[in-house]
Structures are given as C-alpha cells and as structure tokens.
Design an enzyme around this catalytic site. Structure first.
Site, PDB file in Angstrom:
ATOM      1  N   HIS A  98       0.825  -1.210   0.000  1.00 10.09           N
ATOM      2  CA  HIS A  98       0.000   0.000   0.000  1.00 10.09           C
ATOM      3  C   HIS A  98       0.855   1.253   0.000  1.00 10.09           C
ATOM      4  CE1 HIS A  98       0.301   0.798   4.420  1.00 10.09           C
ATOM      5  NE2 HIS A  98       0.235  -0.515   4.556  1.00 10.09           N
ATOM      6  N   ASP A 100      -0.300   4.371   0.986  1.00  6.79           N
ATOM      7  CA  ASP A 100      -0.609   5.356   2.036  1.00  6.79           C
ATOM      8  C   ASP A 100       0.185   5.072   3.314  1.00  6.79           C
ATOM      9  OD1 ASP A 100      -2.286   3.027   2.157  1.00  6.79           O
ATOM     10  OD2 ASP A 100      -3.608   4.021   3.593  1.00  6.79           O
ATOM     11  N   ASP A 131       6.210   0.505   7.062  1.00  4.99           N
ATOM     12  CA  ASP A 131       4.798   0.245   6.728  1.00  4.99           C
ATOM     13  C   ASP A 131       4.333   1.210   5.661  1.00  4.99           C
ATOM     14  OD1 ASP A 131       2.145  -0.465   6.714  1.00  4.99           O
ATOM     15  OD2 ASP A 131       1.668   0.539   8.589  1.00  4.99           O
ATOM     16  N   GLU A 165      -5.080   1.792   2.490  1.00  4.30           N
ATOM     17  CA  GLU A 165      -5.046   0.580   3.318  1.00  4.30           C
ATOM     18  C   GLU A 165      -5.260   0.921   4.782  1.00  4.30           C
ATOM     19  OE1 GLU A 165      -3.729  -2.621   5.845  1.00  4.30           O
ATOM     20  OE2 GLU A 165      -2.802  -0.647   5.743  1.00  4.30           O
ATOM     21  N   GLU A 166      -4.771   2.087   5.179  1.00  4.21           N
ATOM     22  CA  GLU A 166      -4.785   2.429   6.608  1.00  4.21           C
ATOM     23  C   GLU A 166      -6.155   2.860   7.115  1.00  4.21           C
ATOM     24  OE1 GLU A 166      -2.454   1.685   8.436  1.00  4.21           O
ATOM     25  OE2 GLU A 166      -0.569   1.753   7.340  1.00  4.21           O
ATOM     26  N   ASP A 194       2.624  -7.186   4.506  1.00  3.49           N
ATOM     27  CA  ASP A 194       2.289  -6.017   5.326  1.00  3.49           C
ATOM     28  C   ASP A 194       2.213  -6.346   6.811  1.00  3.49           C
ATOM     29  OD1 ASP A 194       1.687  -3.387   5.815  1.00  3.49           O
ATOM     30  OD2 ASP A 194      -0.457  -3.616   5.439  1.00  3.49           O
ATOM     31  N   HIS A 388       3.602   2.606  12.443  1.00  5.45           N
ATOM     32  CA  HIS A 388       2.733   3.587  13.125  1.00  5.45           C
ATOM     33  C   HIS A 388       3.412   4.239  14.339  1.00  5.45           C
ATOM     34  CE1 HIS A 388      -1.222   1.739  11.344  1.00  5.45           C
ATOM     35  NE2 HIS A 388      -0.186   1.578  10.546  1.00  5.45           N
TER      36      HIS A 388
HETATM   37 ZN   LIG Z   1       0.586  -1.486   6.402  1.00  7.46          ZN
END
Ligand SMILES: [Zn+2]
Length: 414
Positions: A98, A100, A131, A165-166, A194, A388
């Site tokens: 992903h 984003d 990520d 995705e987030e 992921d 994150h």
């Molecule tokens: Zn991710």
C-alpha cells in the site's frame, strides 16, 4: 543455466540494486501519502512519482485505476498495477503493497524529520519506511531485477500498489475487487507483505473476527453520601465488566493456528463520568474489544452479552444500551497447505534459513479483503514491526533480502 545459477544471478542483481533501493525509499518517504480521513490529501503525488519511476525503468505494463474521492487531491485515489508476463500465464503471482502512510503523530517523539529519511546503523528512519514502503520497495525492485536481467518469472508477476489501506481499503483493494475482480484467479499466488515477525517465521493465513462494543449504562445521579437517592451507573457497569469475563468460558474453543489460541474479550476504553469524588454517576460509558476465532460468529457473542446486560439491569435497576462500533466475522482462512503458503515457506527457508509457519492473528490485515472475495492470500514480511510508531524504521537488509524471497517465488516452477 541451471535453476540455482539463475537464482544466484538474481540475488547478485538485487544486492547490486541496494543503493537504488535506499534512494527510492528516501524519495517516496519525502512524499507523504496520508488519507483524507487522517487529514492528508491522499496518495496522488507519491503514486505518480512511482509510476514515472517505473516508466523510466522501461516498464510498459502499468495500469492505473483511480477510485473517486472528492476529499483527495485531483478527486482521485490512485491504485497502480505493474504487470510482467511470465513464462506461463496459467497463474499470476501478485505482490500487493500500500502507498498510504499514517500521520507522523507527536513530532516531539521523533528524533528526526519523519518525512526525511535518516540512514543510520543499517536502518532507514522515517514515516512509512517500514509500513509499507519496505515491502513496496522489495516488490518493485524484484521486478526491476528481472527486467534488468532480461529474465521472465515462471508465472506472471503483478505488483499492485493500493491506496487507502490504513483507513479501510474502500478506495484501494476494496475498489479493485469491486471493479476488477476478474483480474484474480483462485489459483493465483497472492502475497500481502504487510505484517510479519523480525525472524521472518510468520506467514499469516487467518484472522479473528472483530467486534468493538460501546456500553452505556444509565442510572440516576445523586450525592455520594446518600446513595439510596440515586442509582449508581458506574457500580452497575463495573459489575457488567466483571460479568463479561464469563465470555472467555462460554466461547472457550482453542485453535493452535492463532496467537493467542483463543478468542479474547477485553474491556478497554473508559469515558469520564462525574468530575468530582462526591457525586454518584448517573451515566457510565465503557468500551469492549472482542477478537473471535473463526469458529464463532459475532452474533452469538452479542446474544450472550444481551443476556448479561439484562441480568445487571435487573440487579441494579439501571438501563444498559450497547452498540457495536465495528463488527466483522472472521474471513475464511487461507489453507495452511495452499500454494501461496508452500511457496513462501520454501523461499523463506532458502533466503533466511528458517522454518516459517502459517499462523492466525487477532488484528485485521487487508488480506482478509481478498479472503472474503474467495482468494487465498498470505501475509508475510520480515519486519521489526515498528509501524505507526514514532521513529519508525526499515532494516535495509530486510528490504533487500525480502526482494530475494519474492524473486525466489518467481523462479519456483511448481
Ligand atoms: Zn501497512
């Protein structure tokens, strides 16, 4: 050339691309792709950069699918597919990452600018570097390695770069499956890199169902010295919290694929009630997080919760309302002996020398979207799992060696 020789060539090529991979990571980190739902403008600039990058590398099979989103830059959430024909087109190897990233969060907790990569001790620090840009870079450079060596993968290799995705995948994989489900075939190899462990041993094949519940307990506020004049909502709610632990006994099946191997039922968030110590709260709000083994349905759990609420209502004279703020039954699991799992195990063993195991996890990944649509997807990568977090980083060796894992899969001819 023998298979082993070809693979050695590809490995050498990927090692030679290491510097370029690092530069690519730096470039894409500098283009924050934050969803409008998280206060950003979406993935447009980042994805256009990647598209141009691939075009400059001479790739032609690039398709862009834009999901309309009025909140995003240009009103679009771009998804990208890079297609490389294989020796056989019987099946396709899909690697999906992903574009984003989540917002940087509290800047004070960062030691460096989150959107300017700092390279230190074999790591790249920056928002999104792990990520999901680590895997995005690994996947893109797997394709670049094959292209530069003029090699064809055994089967078609398609790399998908999704948006959103987030924040729910509605404009990303959800949109692709809604409009282009026919791209995918049951026998395809679908890898979603992921999530994973730092020793590379986790192949995620299943996820638990999830339900988040908000409980509102209503009693009657009064002075704490005269409790008989009111109804203590906090006391009743606390009783309910304790009662809810019976769910562990009612839904007590174990499934060793999962870590932890059982369903979980945990009280989590608590809203403030009264501001002062000498008032009995007339209302209380708390939240509950349940993760359910695929053996159980959310509705079964909600029915038990309903009964418990009635018991507490009767005993304490309160009114309890509950509502789910998120609920989803577990997606069907990808079989532990499916081709995608077998290929991953073989490749991970060849590159990292470890025995990777199919496992189930409690948190949701985007692979569940594939599984609900009837496709066997597996989630694997070698990461430290700092996504994150402030000071997120990618281990450069992981980024390079994961590309070798993907390349190994592309060269497996079974
Ligand atoms: Zn991710």
């Amino acid at each position: 050339m023998a298979d082993a020789q070809i693979f050695a060539e590809v490995e050498k090529k990927i090692d030679a691309l290491r510097k370029e991979m690092i530069e690519f990571q730096k470039a894409i980190t500098a283009i924050p792709a934050i969803s409008p739902a998280s206060g950003g403008t979406g993935e447009w600039d980042k994805v256009m950069f990647i598209k141009e990058y691939l075009q400059q590398k001479g790739f032609s099979g690039i398709e862009q699918v834009d999901a309309p989103d009025s909140q995003a830059k240009n009103g679009k959430r771009p998804n990208l597919v890079l297609r490389m024909p294989g020796k056989s087109s019987e099946r396709t190897i899909w690697i999906m990452a992903h574009a984003d990233v989540v917002p940087e969060g509290d800047l004070k907790k960062w030691n460096t600018d989150p959107f300017k990569v700092m390279e230190k001790d074999g790591k790249l620090y920056g928002r999104g570097t792990e990520d999901n840009q680590q895997s995005l870079t690994s996947a893109v450079f797997t394709a670049i390695a094959f292209k530069e060596l003029n090699l064809k993968p055994e089967y078609n290799l398609n790399i998908i770069l999704v948006a959103d995705e987030e924040t729910g995948s509605k404009y990303g994989l959800g949109y692709l499956l809604e409009h282009h489900k026919n791209w995918f075939k049951k026998e395809d190899i679908i890898i979603v890199p992921d999530s994973g462990l730092s020793d590379a041993t986790q192949i995620e094949v299943a996820e638990k169902g999830i339900v988040w519940i908000k409980f509102t307990t209503k009693g009657k506020q009064c002075h704490a010295s005269l409790p008989a004049q009111g109804i203590n909502a906090f006391k009743a709610a606390s009783n309910l919290v304790v009662k809810l632990q019976q769910l562990y006994k009612i839904f007590d099946k174990h499934n060793p694929v999962f870590e932890p191997p059982m369903s979980t039922f945990e009280p989590t968030k608590k809203e403030a009630n009264v501001p002062n110590v000498n008032t009995i709260a007339g209302e209380d709000v708390f939240y509950f997080d349940c993760r359910l083994l695929p053996e159980y349905k959310v509705d079964q759990v909600l029915a038990e919760i309903q009964k418990m609420c009635h018991e507490v209502e009767k005993e304490f004279g309160v009114q309890i309302e509950f509502e789910t703020t998120q609920q989803e039954d577990a997606a069907p699991a990808t079989p532990a002996d499916s081709p995608v799992v077998k290929k991953l195990k073989k490749a991970v063993n060849a590159i990292y020398g470890v025995d990777a195991k199919p496992m189930g996890i409690g948190g949701g990944t985007v692979a569940a979207v594939f599984r609900r649509a009837g496709f066997w997807a597996a989630v694997w990568s070698k990461i430290d799992d700092v996504c994150h977090q402030p000071n997120e980083y990618c281990v450069i060796d992981n980024m390079v060696d994961d590309a070798k894992v993907f390349a190994n899969i592309c060269l497996q001819n079974d």
